[in-house]
Design a protein around this motif. Sequence first.
Motif, PDB file in Angstrom:
ATOM      1  N   SER A  76      -3.565  -7.210   7.746  1.00 45.11           N
ATOM      2  CA  SER A  76      -3.561  -8.510   7.077  1.00 45.11           C
ATOM      3  C   SER A  76      -3.784  -9.637   8.069  1.00 45.11           C
ATOM      4  N   TRP A  77      -4.416 -10.680   7.601  1.00 49.47           N
ATOM      5  CA  TRP A  77      -4.592 -11.918   8.371  1.00 49.47           C
ATOM      6  C   TRP A  77      -4.945 -13.018   7.357  1.00 49.47           C
ATOM      7  N   GLY A  78      -4.321 -14.162   7.495  1.00 48.16           N
ATOM      8  CA  GLY A  78      -4.569 -15.251   6.559  1.00 48.16           C
ATOM      9  C   GLY A  78      -4.302 -14.814   5.130  1.00 48.16           C
ATOM     10  N   ALA A  79      -5.273 -15.066   4.248  1.00 47.33           N
ATOM     11  CA  ALA A  79      -5.146 -14.675   2.838  1.00 47.33           C
ATOM     12  C   ALA A  79      -5.666 -13.260   2.580  1.00 47.33           C
ATOM     13  N   ASN A  80      -6.061 -12.567   3.643  1.00 48.84           N
ATOM     14  CA  ASN A  80      -6.748 -11.290   3.493  1.00 48.84           C
ATOM     15  C   ASN A  80      -5.807 -10.095   3.673  1.00 48.84           C
ATOM     16  N   LEU A  81      -6.005  -9.101   2.829  1.00 48.40           N
ATOM     17  CA  LEU A  81      -5.254  -7.857   2.909  1.00 48.40           C
ATOM     18  C   LEU A  81      -6.233  -6.699   2.756  1.00 48.40           C
ATOM     19  N   VAL A  82      -6.225  -5.786   3.708  1.00 46.10           N
ATOM     20  CA  VAL A  82      -7.050  -4.579   3.640  1.00 46.10           C
ATOM     21  C   VAL A  82      -6.130  -3.376   3.711  1.00 46.10           C
ATOM     22  N   VAL A  83      -6.114  -2.587   2.660  1.00 47.81           N
ATOM     23  CA  VAL A  83      -5.305  -1.366   2.628  1.00 47.81           C
ATOM     24  C   VAL A  83      -6.198  -0.181   2.968  1.00 47.81           C
ATOM     25  N   GLY A  84      -5.689   0.722   3.758  1.00 50.06           N
ATOM     26  CA  GLY A  84      -6.446   1.903   4.146  1.00 50.06           C
ATOM     27  C   GLY A  84      -5.529   3.089   4.360  1.00 50.06           C
ATOM     28  N   TYR A  85      -6.069   4.119   4.967  1.00 59.69           N
ATOM     29  CA  TYR A  85      -5.274   5.312   5.229  1.00 59.69           C
ATOM     30  C   TYR A  85      -5.888   6.108   6.371  1.00 59.69           C
ATOM     31  N   TYR A  86      -5.089   6.972   6.927  1.00 59.10           N
ATOM     32  CA  TYR A  86      -5.612   7.975   7.843  1.00 59.10           C
ATOM     33  C   TYR A  86      -4.979   9.310   7.496  1.00 59.10           C
ATOM     34  N   ILE A  87      -5.638  10.384   7.918  1.00 60.07           N
ATOM     35  CA  ILE A  87      -5.088  11.724   7.734  1.00 60.07           C
ATOM     36  C   ILE A  87      -4.295  12.052   8.996  1.00 60.07           C
ATOM     37  N   VAL A 132      -9.799   4.329 -10.586  1.00 58.84           N
ATOM     38  CA  VAL A 132      -9.259   3.199 -11.344  1.00 58.84           C
ATOM     39  C   VAL A 132      -7.798   2.965 -11.000  1.00 58.84           C
ATOM     40  N   ARG A 133      -7.012   4.029 -10.948  1.00 60.23           N
ATOM     41  CA  ARG A 133      -5.587   3.875 -10.607  1.00 60.23           C
ATOM     42  C   ARG A 133      -5.414   3.256  -9.223  1.00 60.23           C
ATOM     43  N   LEU A 134      -6.233   3.681  -8.296  1.00 55.82           N
ATOM     44  CA  LEU A 134      -6.163   3.148  -6.938  1.00 55.82           C
ATOM     45  C   LEU A 134      -6.603   1.694  -6.897  1.00 55.82           C
ATOM     46  N   LEU A 135      -7.663   1.371  -7.625  1.00 57.79           N
ATOM     47  CA  LEU A 135      -8.181   0.004  -7.652  1.00 57.79           C
ATOM     48  C   LEU A 135      -7.206  -0.960  -8.309  1.00 57.79           C
ATOM     49  N   GLU A 136      -6.517  -0.511  -9.353  1.00 59.69           N
ATOM     50  CA  GLU A 136      -5.539  -1.367 -10.010  1.00 59.69           C
ATOM     51  C   GLU A 136      -4.402  -1.722  -9.061  1.00 59.69           C
ATOM     52  N   ARG A 137      -3.946  -0.756  -8.315  1.00 58.47           N
ATOM     53  CA  ARG A 137      -2.880  -1.016  -7.340  1.00 58.47           C
ATOM     54  C   ARG A 137      -3.382  -1.944  -6.231  1.00 58.47           C
ATOM     55  N   LEU A 138      -4.581  -1.680  -5.758  1.00 57.21           N
ATOM     56  CA  LEU A 138      -5.146  -2.453  -4.656  1.00 57.21           C
ATOM     57  C   LEU A 138      -5.398  -3.905  -5.071  1.00 57.21           C
ATOM     58  N   SER A 139      -5.984  -4.119  -6.239  1.00 63.27           N
ATOM     59  CA  SER A 139      -6.298  -5.480  -6.679  1.00 63.27           C
ATOM     60  C   SER A 139      -5.028  -6.291  -6.898  1.00 63.27           C
ATOM     61  N   GLY A 140      -3.968  -5.642  -7.365  1.00 58.11           N
ATOM     62  CA  GLY A 140      -2.695  -6.337  -7.554  1.00 58.11           C
ATOM     63  C   GLY A 140      -2.113  -6.813  -6.234  1.00 58.11           C
ATOM     64  N   ASP A 141      -2.158  -5.963  -5.222  1.00 56.32           N
ATOM     65  CA  ASP A 141      -1.622  -6.360  -3.909  1.00 56.32           C
ATOM     66  C   ASP A 141      -2.498  -7.416  -3.241  1.00 56.32           C
ATOM     67  N   ALA A 142      -3.817  -7.310  -3.407  1.00 58.73           N
ATOM     68  CA  ALA A 142      -4.711  -8.306  -2.811  1.00 58.73           C
ATOM     69  C   ALA A 142      -4.479  -9.681  -3.426  1.00 58.73           C
ATOM     70  N   LEU A 143      -4.235  -9.720  -4.740  1.00 55.23           N
ATOM     71  CA  LEU A 143      -3.965 -10.992  -5.421  1.00 55.23           C
ATOM     72  C   LEU A 143      -2.657 -11.602  -4.922  1.00 55.23           C
ATOM     73  N   LYS A 144      -1.637 -10.783  -4.752  1.00 61.75           N
ATOM     74  CA  LYS A 144      -0.357 -11.283  -4.245  1.00 61.75           C
ATOM     75  C   LYS A 144      -0.512 -11.860  -2.839  1.00 61.75           C
ATOM     76  N   ARG A 145      -1.362 -11.265  -2.036  1.00 59.58           N
ATOM     77  CA  ARG A 145      -1.595 -11.779  -0.676  1.00 59.58           C
ATOM     78  C   ARG A 145      -2.283 -13.145  -0.730  1.00 59.58           C
ATOM     79  N   LYS A 146      -3.219 -13.321  -1.654  1.00 55.29           N
ATOM     80  CA  LYS A 146      -3.891 -14.616  -1.765  1.00 55.29           C
ATOM     81  C   LYS A 146      -2.918 -15.701  -2.222  1.00 55.29           C
ATOM     82  N   GLU A 147      -1.974 -15.312  -3.064  1.00 56.39           N
ATOM     83  CA  GLU A 147      -0.989 -16.270  -3.557  1.00 56.39           C
ATOM     84  C   GLU A 147       0.055 -16.619  -2.505  1.00 56.39           C
ATOM     85  N   SER A 148       0.356 -15.660  -1.627  1.00 61.93           N
ATOM     86  CA  SER A 148       1.312 -15.883  -0.542  1.00 61.93           C
ATOM     87  C   SER A 148       0.834 -15.164   0.704  1.00 61.93           C
ATOM     88  N   HIS A 149       0.508 -15.933   1.735  1.00 63.39           N
ATOM     89  CA  HIS A 149      -0.024 -15.351   2.960  1.00 63.39           C
ATOM     90  C   HIS A 149       1.017 -14.556   3.733  1.00 63.39           C
TER      91      HIS A 149
END
Length: 305
Positions: free
Chosen positions: A151-162, A54-71
Motif C-alpha cells: 500500500s501507498w497513498g490511496a493505493n492498495l495492491v493485494v497479492g500472494y506467493y506460494i 468473481v468471489r476474489l474480485l468482490e473481496r478485492l474491490s471492497g478492500d480497494a474502495l476502503k483504502r481510497k476512503e481511508s489511506h
Amino acid sequence: MKFQIPSKKTGYYPEVISLLKSIECSNTGHSELGLNHPADVFYFSFLDVIDSAVRLLERLSGDALKRKESHFYVPDNLEDYRVDIFNLIFFSANFIEACQSILKSVLHKDEKFTKASREFKDLTSSYRAHVSKIINEIKHKHRRVRPFSSSWGANLVVGYYIEGVLPGGTLGADPLIHDEFHGMRTGFSLNRNIPYHLINTYFVSSGLSSVLVKYSGLCRGECNHIKPDRIDKCFDMISNLPLLFFPDEIEMKVPSVKRNKREGFSLEFPSGRKIENRKPHIMNISLSQRIGLQARSFSPPYFRG
C-alpha cells in the motif's frame, strides 16, 4: 492473443461451446469414461473459473474502495483471501484438464487422438506449465498460498506467493515458482494475475476449438441464447482493476481486459497498455505469517534486508 466478448455466436462463452453443443450423445465416449457430455464438462469447469474469480474480485474491490476512503486502511483479513486464490489456481488448472478430457471423449476411438492431444498440449504449453507447477508444488510438497498486500497513498495492491523452503529452513516465496528481483523475493499481484488467468482460459478454449475442428470434423453452430451467468459481471470487475503491479511485474507483459466503447470487452495478452506505477515508489508490505514448530524464520516478499 486477443479476444472480443461477447461474440455473435456464443455470447460471453468461448466459441468452442457451439461445437460441443452440436455433438450427439451417441457420438462420444463420455459415458464409457464416466464423464458428462463434453458440452457440460466444458460448461461446468469454465464456470468454476468464473465463479472463483468473481468471489476474489468482490473481496478485492471492497478492500480497494476502503483504502481510497481511508489511506490508513490495510486489510486485517488477508488470510481470508487464501481459499479464493487457491480456488482460482485450482479451477484454472482443472479447466485445462477438462479440455483434455473433452478431446478424449470426442476422439475416444479415433487414432487421431494421440496427435490431437499432443497438438493441444503444445498450444497451451506455456500456461499449462505455469499452473501445473503451482498445483504440483502444493500437492506434492505441501506448499501454501500466502496472501499479502502492498500500500501507498490511496493505493492498495493485494497479492500472494506460494510459500516454500529457502536455504537454512527459512520460509518464503518458493524459488521454483518465484524468481528473485534485485535480491528480493517476489509474488503475484491479483491486479495482474486475475486477468492473466481469465484471458488464458479463453486462449485454452480457442486451442481446444482449433484442434477439434482439425481432427474431429465438427462444425460450429450458434448458441448465443445461453445466459451470461456471472461472466459479464466478472469481466466488468476485471476491467476496473487498476494497472498497479509489483516491482518485478512492471517488466513483464501486461494482460488487459478493457471495456469496449459499444458493448462487451477486449481481452488481450500481451497488450500495449501502460502500467500506472512504473516509477519507483515506497510501499508498505503487510502479511499474516504462520511459523512452524521447527521453521521459526521467514523472508517476506519485496524486502531487501
